[in-house]
Enzyme design. Structure first.
Site, mmCIF file in Angstrom:
data_model
loop_
_atom_site.group_PDB
_atom_site.id
_atom_site.type_symbol
_atom_site.label_atom_id
_atom_site.label_comp_id
_atom_site.label_asym_id
_atom_site.label_seq_id
_atom_site.Cartn_x
_atom_site.Cartn_y
_atom_site.Cartn_z
ATOM 1 N N GLY A 8 50.726 -28.556 37.321
ATOM 2 C CA GLY A 8 50.174 -30.015 37.176
ATOM 3 C C GLY A 8 48.988 -30.098 37.345
ATOM 4 N N ALA A 47 45.242 -33.515 41.209
ATOM 5 C CA ALA A 47 45.614 -35.084 42.458
ATOM 6 C C ALA A 47 46.473 -34.660 43.253
ATOM 7 C CB ALA A 47 45.472 -36.351 41.310
ATOM 8 N N VAL A 48 47.535 -34.316 42.010
ATOM 9 C CA VAL A 48 49.120 -33.981 42.532
ATOM 10 C C VAL A 48 49.221 -32.726 43.434
ATOM 11 C CG1 VAL A 48 51.391 -34.000 42.375
ATOM 12 C CG2 VAL A 48 49.825 -35.366 40.841
ATOM 13 N N GLY A 49 48.287 -32.483 42.786
ATOM 14 C CA GLY A 49 48.197 -30.575 43.382
ATOM 15 C C GLY A 49 47.504 -31.141 45.247
ATOM 16 N N GLU A 104 49.389 -24.444 40.047
ATOM 17 C CA GLU A 104 48.621 -23.731 38.901
ATOM 18 C C GLU A 104 48.118 -25.203 37.788
ATOM 19 O OE1 GLU A 104 48.780 -21.049 36.814
ATOM 20 O OE2 GLU A 104 49.832 -19.668 38.519
ATOM 21 N N CYS A 129 46.845 -26.486 29.228
ATOM 22 C CA CYS A 129 46.582 -26.191 30.068
ATOM 23 C C CYS A 129 44.765 -25.488 29.747
ATOM 24 C CB CYS A 129 47.085 -25.804 31.176
ATOM 25 S SG CYS A 129 47.385 -24.940 30.859
HETATM 26 P P1 NAD Z 1 53.455 -34.180 35.613
HETATM 27 O O1 NAD Z 1 53.358 -35.902 35.078
HETATM 28 O O2 NAD Z 1 54.287 -33.422 34.383
HETATM 29 O O3 NAD Z 1 53.393 -34.208 36.928
HETATM 30 C C1 NAD Z 1 54.060 -32.141 37.331
HETATM 31 C C2 NAD Z 1 54.393 -32.140 38.322
HETATM 32 O O4 NAD Z 1 53.714 -33.061 39.392
HETATM 33 C C3 NAD Z 1 56.349 -33.174 37.723
HETATM 34 O O5 NAD Z 1 57.228 -32.301 37.944
HETATM 35 C C4 NAD Z 1 55.437 -34.376 38.714
HETATM 36 O O6 NAD Z 1 56.821 -35.117 38.974
HETATM 37 C C5 NAD Z 1 55.482 -33.925 39.837
HETATM 38 N N1 NAD Z 1 54.282 -35.508 40.419
HETATM 39 C C6 NAD Z 1 53.843 -36.023 39.367
HETATM 40 N N2 NAD Z 1 53.085 -36.375 40.593
HETATM 41 C C7 NAD Z 1 53.540 -36.898 42.015
HETATM 42 C C8 NAD Z 1 53.243 -37.204 43.215
HETATM 43 N N3 NAD Z 1 52.379 -38.567 43.287
HETATM 44 N N4 NAD Z 1 54.232 -36.494 44.235
HETATM 45 C C9 NAD Z 1 54.643 -34.903 43.915
HETATM 46 N N5 NAD Z 1 54.990 -34.920 42.799
HETATM 47 C C10 NAD Z 1 54.489 -35.587 41.618
HETATM 48 O O7 NAD Z 1 52.070 -33.493 35.367
HETATM 49 P P2 NAD Z 1 50.728 -33.575 34.763
HETATM 50 O O8 NAD Z 1 49.935 -33.516 36.513
HETATM 51 O O9 NAD Z 1 50.299 -34.784 33.458
HETATM 52 O O10 NAD Z 1 50.078 -31.873 33.598
HETATM 53 C C11 NAD Z 1 48.789 -32.163 33.567
HETATM 54 C C12 NAD Z 1 48.232 -31.308 34.097
HETATM 55 O O11 NAD Z 1 48.323 -29.482 34.318
HETATM 56 C C13 NAD Z 1 46.485 -30.468 33.464
HETATM 57 O O12 NAD Z 1 46.093 -30.882 34.605
HETATM 58 C C14 NAD Z 1 47.490 -29.410 33.212
HETATM 59 O O13 NAD Z 1 45.957 -28.538 32.811
HETATM 60 C C15 NAD Z 1 48.133 -28.648 34.361
HETATM 61 N N6 NAD Z 1 48.455 -27.504 33.487
HETATM 62 C C16 NAD Z 1 48.134 -26.456 34.015
HETATM 63 C C17 NAD Z 1 49.350 -25.445 34.486
HETATM 64 C C18 NAD Z 1 49.185 -24.344 34.794
HETATM 65 O O14 NAD Z 1 49.530 -23.019 34.153
HETATM 66 N N7 NAD Z 1 47.734 -24.073 35.077
HETATM 67 C C19 NAD Z 1 50.461 -25.331 32.775
HETATM 68 C C20 NAD Z 1 50.317 -27.194 32.211
HETATM 69 C C21 NAD Z 1 49.817 -27.558 32.552
#
Ligand code: NAD
Length: 460
Positions: A192, A195-197, A214, A248
């Site tokens: 994801g 920020a959430v990472g 990731e 991504c």
């Molecule tokens: P998303 O909104 O689906 O969030 C990712 C996960 O985090 C979800 O399961 C969600 O429930 C959880 N989440 C969200 N907020 C949270 C919080 N405050 N606390 C705990 N968990 C929480 O996805 P996103 O963040 O919109 O994803 C898009 C990003 O992901 C882009 O930056 C994209 O490049 C990246 N991405 C990376 C890869 C990779 O393999 N490197 C693949 C796909 C997407």
């Protein structure tokens, strides 16, 4: 403990027990789980494609290619090698350890948490599950709440096919994920945004749980002076329209010299028409934007440049035409944040030097692309740009090579999976040394002496 934490604690307890009892360590069990996962995908292919289509109009062929077929191919690749990867890996034992044998023994970690993102909602939970199971772990999957039909389907199918004693699915958004993150896992695999990472990593620190992140970032595409512009245009258009740019590793922006720019744009215009006809926005082969928030965000980005191709938006259906932007505002969010949608800024740079400098001035990208015929340019690009992955004369397609570890570096993530890298990620590589009892070389034992010192130096 909150109610949710109590509920998830009850969910994890039997998984941990199954792991502790050694159930998941058994190679036959691991292979059986991969077989079951393959059946899950094959027998439910249509429902899986339908769910993603309902969630954000993902075209079935894209869903098949990048999700179902991708996961099946990873799975078959792992299943064929699971025994080899699990074996002890002998290493040399130096003289000081003789007589003795040394090796690395992969062993499973325990119960892992896999948190997926919405853009490839099947791939991003099931592809990491493959190495997690192949390496002998139990797992909890948390699909993204932004793709609710797919999440519900995963929650329904996984317990029907996989061993409930070792694999569970938790659905939900922030409250559910936050509660899960309070528990102790043996590894957390998160896909994801950054920020959430950070939230995930902070929560993991509480239990000293290792994490794989990731993430994303701005993946550049550099067009060299001798590039084949027609081929580059076709591949860039594919990479930016696949999943409506919500990928991504999609090319985020293009760097090109001023005198090539318009020719590339004309080729892109022709490719778009070839692939989608006159009205891309209405094409069934083109996905929608996942939700209103992302739709508004992307629509807002259109103002930060001059539209060269596209630019139409459809609020009702949350669709945005593939849009090429020129003369962009470098300080705007368009060029400061990952775009993650079908907008492609094309930026003029005088030469490869400046293009490389431009990329290096930002965060390390998840992927970097170069279109060129020149070996010298390839060499420079590969040695001067750090990125999670690099691909020359194409975009995204490198993901189909299972032996290429996939993951970011710096702000684009940490840790790599796919193929053997995934197996190793979900394993502890235990170092083992077995010593013979005889003969005993006394040099390491006190009392120390000048003679022993001399001998030590001689032995190195
Ligand atoms: P998303 O909104 O689906 O969030 C990712 C996960 O985090 C979800 O399961 C969600 O429930 C959880 N989440 C969200 N907020 C949270 C919080 N405050 N606390 C705990 N968990 C929480 O996805 P996103 O963040 O919109 O994803 C898009 C990003 O992901 C882009 O930056 C994209 O490049 C990246 N991405 C990376 C890869 C990779 O393999 N490197 C693949 C796909 C997407």
């Amino acid at each position: 403990m909150t109610d949710l934490e109590t509920q998830y604690n009850q969910l994890i307890t039997p998984l941990r027990a199954a792991f502790q009892e050694g159930m998941t360590h058994d190679l036959a069990w691991r292979r059986g789980q991969l077989d079951a996962l393959e059946r899950l995908l094959e027998e439910n292919e249509q429902s899986i494609l339908d769910a993603m289509h309902r969630d954000f109009g993902k075209p079935p062929q894209e869903a098949f290619m990048a999700e179902v077929a991708f996961v099946i191919s990873e799975l078959r690749y792992a299943r064929r090698r699971i025994e080899r990867w699990s074996r002890r890996r002998p290493v040399d034992t130096p003289m000081v350890g003789q007589p003795g044998r040394s090796y690395v023994q992969p062993e499973p970690l325990g119960v892992v948490l896999i948190i997926g993102a919405w853009n490839y909602p099947v791939q991003l939970v099931l592809a990491p599950l493959i190495p997690a199971l192949a390496a002998g772990n139990a797992a909890i999957l948390k699909p993204s709440e932004l793709t609710p039909h797919t999440s519900a389907l995963i929650a329904e199918l996984v317990p029907r096919y996989l061993d409930r004693k070792a694999v569970a699915v938790v659905e939900g958004g922030v409250p559910e994920t936050s509660a899960l993150l309070k528990l102790r896992f043996d590894h957390i695999f998160y896909t994801g945004g950054a920020a959430v990472g950070k939230i995930v990593m902070q929560a993991a620190a509480e239990h000293l749980t290792p994490v794989t992140l990731e993430l994303g970032g701005k993946s550049p595409a550099i067009i060299d002076r001798d590039a084949d512009l027609k081929s580059a245009a076709r591949r860039l258009v594919w990479g930016k329209t696949l999943n409506a740019g919500q990928t991504c590793v999609a090319p985020d922006y293009v760097l090109i010299s001023a005198d090539q720019r318009d020719e590339l744009i004309e080729h892109m215009r022709a490719c778009l028409e070839d692939m989608f006809g006159a009205d891309v926005i209405d094409s069934a082969d083109y996905a929608s934007i996942v939700n209103q928030r992302h739709f508004e965000r992307l629509s807002g980005l259109l103002q930060h440049g001059r539209v060269a191709i596209g630019g139409r938006v459809d609020h009702e259906r949350q669709r945005i035409e593939p849009t090429v932007l020129v003369d962009v505002d470098q300080d705007s969010e368009l060029m400061q944040e990952e775009i993650f949608g079908p907008l492609l800024p094309v930026i003029e740079v005088p030469d490869l030097d400046r293009a490389i400098g431009y990329v290096r001035s930002g965060d390390k990208p998840l992927s970097a692309y170069l279109f060129t015929k020149s070996d010298a340019s390839k060499q420079r690009f590969l040695s001067e740009i750090t990125a999670g992955s690099a691909c020359i004369n194409d975009v995204i397609i490198f993901m189909s090579v299972p032996e290429l570890p996939f993951g970011g570096v710096g702000m684009s993530g940490m840790g790599q999976y796919h193929g053997k890298a995934g197996f190793d990620l979900f394993s502890h590589l235990k170092s083992v040394m077995q010593r013979g009892r005889w003969p005993e070389v006394n040099v390491r034992f006190a009392p120390y002496s000048a003679f022993k010192m001399k001998l030590l130096k001689l032995l190195g």
